[in-house]
Every structure is written in structure tokens, then in C-alpha cells.
Design a protein around this motif. Structure first.
Motif, PDB file in Angstrom:
ATOM      1  N   PRO A 114     -25.984 -17.305  60.479  1.00 45.04           N
ATOM      2  CA  PRO A 114     -26.189 -18.450  61.409  1.00 45.04           C
ATOM      3  C   PRO A 114     -27.102 -19.490  60.042  1.00 45.04           C
ATOM      4  O   PRO A 114     -27.738 -20.413  59.470  1.00 45.04           O
ATOM      5  N   THR A 115     -25.781 -20.078  60.060  1.00 42.34           N
ATOM      6  CA  THR A 115     -25.026 -20.701  59.077  1.00 42.34           C
ATOM      7  C   THR A 115     -25.000 -22.212  60.183  1.00 42.34           C
ATOM      8  O   THR A 115     -24.931 -22.209  60.855  1.00 42.34           O
ATOM      9  N   PHE A 116     -25.158 -23.058  59.330  1.00 42.01           N
ATOM     10  CA  PHE A 116     -24.727 -25.075  59.578  1.00 42.01           C
ATOM     11  C   PHE A 116     -23.213 -25.004  59.083  1.00 42.01           C
ATOM     12  O   PHE A 116     -22.867 -26.193  59.844  1.00 42.01           O
ATOM     13  N   LEU A 117     -22.786 -24.592  58.084  1.00 42.41           N
ATOM     14  CA  LEU A 117     -21.438 -24.789  57.953  1.00 42.41           C
ATOM     15  C   LEU A 117     -20.642 -24.500  59.268  1.00 42.41           C
ATOM     16  O   LEU A 117     -20.724 -23.221  59.405  1.00 42.41           O
ATOM     17  N   ASP A 118     -19.495 -24.688  58.899  1.00 31.79           N
ATOM     18  CA  ASP A 118     -17.885 -24.419  59.649  1.00 31.79           C
ATOM     19  C   ASP A 118     -17.075 -23.778  59.206  1.00 31.79           C
ATOM     20  O   ASP A 118     -16.206 -24.461  58.715  1.00 31.79           O
ATOM     21  N   ILE A 119     -17.882 -22.749  58.344  1.00 33.10           N
ATOM     22  CA  ILE A 119     -17.034 -22.378  57.029  1.00 33.10           C
ATOM     23  C   ILE A 119     -17.484 -20.944  57.536  1.00 33.10           C
ATOM     24  O   ILE A 119     -18.555 -20.569  56.831  1.00 33.10           O
ATOM     25  N   CYS A 120     -16.674 -20.402  57.636  1.00 27.06           N
ATOM     26  CA  CYS A 120     -16.621 -18.603  57.639  1.00 27.06           C
ATOM     27  C   CYS A 120     -16.172 -17.946  56.731  1.00 27.06           C
ATOM     28  O   CYS A 120     -15.225 -17.940  55.740  1.00 27.06           O
ATOM     29  N   TYR A 121     -16.591 -16.849  55.999  1.00 24.88           N
ATOM     30  CA  TYR A 121     -17.103 -15.743  55.071  1.00 24.88           C
ATOM     31  C   TYR A 121     -16.680 -14.317  55.623  1.00 24.88           C
ATOM     32  O   TYR A 121     -17.010 -14.139  55.986  1.00 24.88           O
ATOM     33  N   MET A 122     -15.552 -14.036  55.013  1.00 27.74           N
ATOM     34  CA  MET A 122     -14.700 -12.451  54.913  1.00 27.74           C
ATOM     35  C   MET A 122     -15.562 -11.514  53.868  1.00 27.74           C
ATOM     36  O   MET A 122     -14.927 -10.856  53.488  1.00 27.74           O
ATOM     37  N   VAL A 123     -16.971 -11.738  53.508  1.00 34.10           N
ATOM     38  CA  VAL A 123     -17.808 -10.985  52.967  1.00 34.10           C
ATOM     39  C   VAL A 123     -19.651 -10.867  53.466  1.00 34.10           C
ATOM     40  O   VAL A 123     -20.112 -11.755  53.919  1.00 34.10           O
ATOM     41  N   ALA A 124     -19.432  -8.903  53.527  1.00 35.07           N
ATOM     42  CA  ALA A 124     -20.733  -9.666  54.231  1.00 35.07           C
ATOM     43  C   ALA A 124     -22.566  -9.211  54.031  1.00 35.07           C
ATOM     44  O   ALA A 124     -23.180  -9.949  54.965  1.00 35.07           O
ATOM     45  N   PRO A 125     -22.413 -10.075  52.472  1.00 38.24           N
ATOM     46  CA  PRO A 125     -23.345 -10.432  52.043  1.00 38.24           C
ATOM     47  C   PRO A 125     -23.941 -11.530  53.268  1.00 38.24           C
ATOM     48  O   PRO A 125     -25.214 -12.417  53.185  1.00 38.24           O
ATOM     49  N   TYR A 126     -23.152 -12.780  53.595  1.00 37.94           N
ATOM     50  CA  TYR A 126     -23.313 -13.970  54.771  1.00 37.94           C
ATOM     51  C   TYR A 126     -23.887 -13.413  55.844  1.00 37.94           C
ATOM     52  O   TYR A 126     -24.488 -13.860  56.990  1.00 37.94           O
ATOM     53  N   TYR A 127     -24.063 -12.677  56.406  1.00 33.58           N
ATOM     54  CA  TYR A 127     -24.045 -11.665  57.550  1.00 33.58           C
ATOM     55  C   TYR A 127     -25.949 -11.338  57.966  1.00 33.58           C
ATOM     56  O   TYR A 127     -25.528 -10.249  57.211  1.00 33.58           O
ATOM     57  N   HIS A 128     -26.053 -11.968  58.852  1.00 33.93           N
ATOM     58  CA  HIS A 128     -27.709 -11.336  58.525  1.00 33.93           C
ATOM     59  C   HIS A 128     -28.197 -10.260  59.524  1.00 33.93           C
ATOM     60  O   HIS A 128     -28.935  -9.366  59.583  1.00 33.93           O
ATOM     61  N   SER A 129     -27.113 -10.553  60.648  1.00 35.11           N
ATOM     62  CA  SER A 129     -26.976 -10.079  61.838  1.00 35.11           C
ATOM     63  C   SER A 129     -26.210  -8.552  62.062  1.00 35.11           C
ATOM     64  O   SER A 129     -24.905  -9.388  62.387  1.00 35.11           O
ATOM     65  N   TRP A 130     -26.265  -7.426  62.581  1.00 36.38           N
ATOM     66  CA  TRP A 130     -25.459  -6.659  62.966  1.00 36.38           C
ATOM     67  C   TRP A 130     -25.131  -5.788  64.091  1.00 36.38           C
ATOM     68  O   TRP A 130     -26.674  -5.454  64.487  1.00 36.38           O
ATOM     69  N   GLY A 131     -24.719  -5.497  64.842  1.00 32.50           N
ATOM     70  CA  GLY A 131     -24.566  -4.219  65.626  1.00 32.50           C
ATOM     71  C   GLY A 131     -24.447  -3.235  65.159  1.00 32.50           C
ATOM     72  O   GLY A 131     -24.159  -2.860  63.910  1.00 32.50           O
ATOM     73  N   GLN A 132     -24.455  -1.999  65.910  1.00 29.40           N
ATOM     74  CA  GLN A 132     -24.081  -0.867  65.518  1.00 29.40           C
ATOM     75  C   GLN A 132     -23.119  -0.189  65.033  1.00 29.40           C
ATOM     76  O   GLN A 132     -22.843   0.609  64.812  1.00 29.40           O
ATOM     77  N   GLY A 133     -21.939  -0.632  65.863  1.00 27.57           N
ATOM     78  CA  GLY A 133     -20.720  -0.439  65.781  1.00 27.57           C
ATOM     79  C   GLY A 133     -20.674  -0.012  67.006  1.00 27.57           C
ATOM     80  O   GLY A 133     -21.431   0.652  68.050  1.00 27.57           O
ATOM     81  N   ALA A 134     -18.560   0.076  66.576  1.00 22.29           N
ATOM     82  CA  ALA A 134     -18.204   0.384  67.686  1.00 22.29           C
ATOM     83  C   ALA A 134     -16.835   1.277  67.459  1.00 22.29           C
ATOM     84  O   ALA A 134     -16.430   1.354  66.663  1.00 22.29           O
ATOM     85  N   GLN A 135     -16.935   2.884  67.754  1.00 22.36           N
ATOM     86  CA  GLN A 135     -15.771   3.377  67.035  1.00 22.36           C
ATOM     87  C   GLN A 135     -14.722   3.359  67.944  1.00 22.36           C
ATOM     88  O   GLN A 135     -14.140   3.149  69.105  1.00 22.36           O
ATOM     89  N   VAL A 136     -13.401   2.984  67.105  1.00 24.54           N
ATOM     90  CA  VAL A 136     -12.202   3.313  67.575  1.00 24.54           C
ATOM     91  C   VAL A 136     -11.144   4.111  66.870  1.00 24.54           C
ATOM     92  O   VAL A 136     -11.376   4.194  65.736  1.00 24.54           O
ATOM     93  N   THR A 137     -10.216   4.965  67.311  1.00 24.08           N
ATOM     94  CA  THR A 137      -9.354   5.285  67.194  1.00 24.08           C
ATOM     95  C   THR A 137      -8.092   6.066  67.439  1.00 24.08           C
ATOM     96  O   THR A 137      -8.172   5.722  69.200  1.00 24.08           O
TER      97      THR A 137
END
Length: 126
Positions: free
Chosen positions: A100-123
Motif C-alpha cells: 500500500p505505498t504511494f511510491l511508483d516503485i515496486c520492490y522484489m522483496v516480501a517485507p514491503y507487502y502487507h496483504s497476501w493471498g493464500q496461493g495457487a498451486q502450479v505443477t
């Protein structure tokens, strides 16, 4: 509070394609930078791609650069991850996450992300 749900996972043969979708509820997904992470069996969760909330700038992990495509569908309020050519090493649980940032920069590390889905399995297997 933003809640996320992934869809589109499944069992696919090597060389096949897949499109994962991330849908938000409880808040507007347009207000968040969004990333896709994956966790392969026995490995740590890793970021594969992210997209910014306003200008739609994208980033990709080296392992998926040129193969994965992240995009936003503002009409549907979703973020998609398209994988035109799957490899067995793409197997894992894929998660979308919102920052939920106002910055137009996305980061490739988990701590920046506050909301997560439960995941989808790909095999990916023959």
C-alpha cells in the motif's frame, strides 16, 4: 483491508501455458503495487515479478525475465501473471501480494507487502 485471492493454477505439461489472476476485495487493488511470489518445494519464497500502481512499471526476476508477463486489468480490478512457456522448475505455489505505498516503485522483496493471498498451486509435469 485488502484481501487477495489467486486463481488459474493447475497441472500443466512442460511447454504449456498458464495465466494466473489476482483479485482484490475489501479495497481497491489499483491503490497497491502488486507482486507475484512463488515457493518451490523445499525452497524459500521468491519474488518473480511486480507492477506499480499508477504507471504500470514492471520488474522481473532474472529466472523468469522474458518468459513471464505481469499486467494489470483495471476494468476487472485484477493483476495477471501470464506464463506462455512453462518449465518444470516453475512448479510451486504462486502468491500475489499488495504493497500500500504511494511510491511508483515496486520492490522484489516480501517485507514491503502487507496483504497476501493464500496461493495457487502450479505443477509443471509430463
Amino acid at each position: 483491508q485488502l484481501q487477495l485471492k489467486e486463481s488459474g493454477g493447475g497441472l500443466v505439461q512442460p511447454g504449456g501455458s498458464l495465466r494466473l489472476s489476482c483479485e482484490g476485495s475489501g479495497d481497491t487493488l489499483d491503490s497497491y503495487n502488486v507482486a507475484w511470489f512463488r515457493q518451490a518445494p523445499g525452497k524459500e519464497r521468491e519474488a518473480v515479478s511486480c507492477i506499480t500502481r499508477r504507471d504500470g512499471a514492471t520488474k522481473y526476476a532474472d529466472s523468469v525475465q522474458g518468459r513471464f508477463i505481469i499486467s494489470k486489468d483495471n476494468t476487472r480490478g485484477t493483476v495477471e501473471l501470464r506464463i506462455p512457456t512453462l518449465k518444470p522448475e516453475d512448479t510451486g505455489v504462486y502468491y500475489c501480494a499488495g504493497d500500500p505505498t504511494f511510491l511508483d516503485i515496486c520492490y522484489m522483496v516480501a517485507p514491503y507487502y502487507h496483504s497476501w493471498g493464500q496461493g495457487a498451486q502450479v505443477t509443471v509435469s509430463s
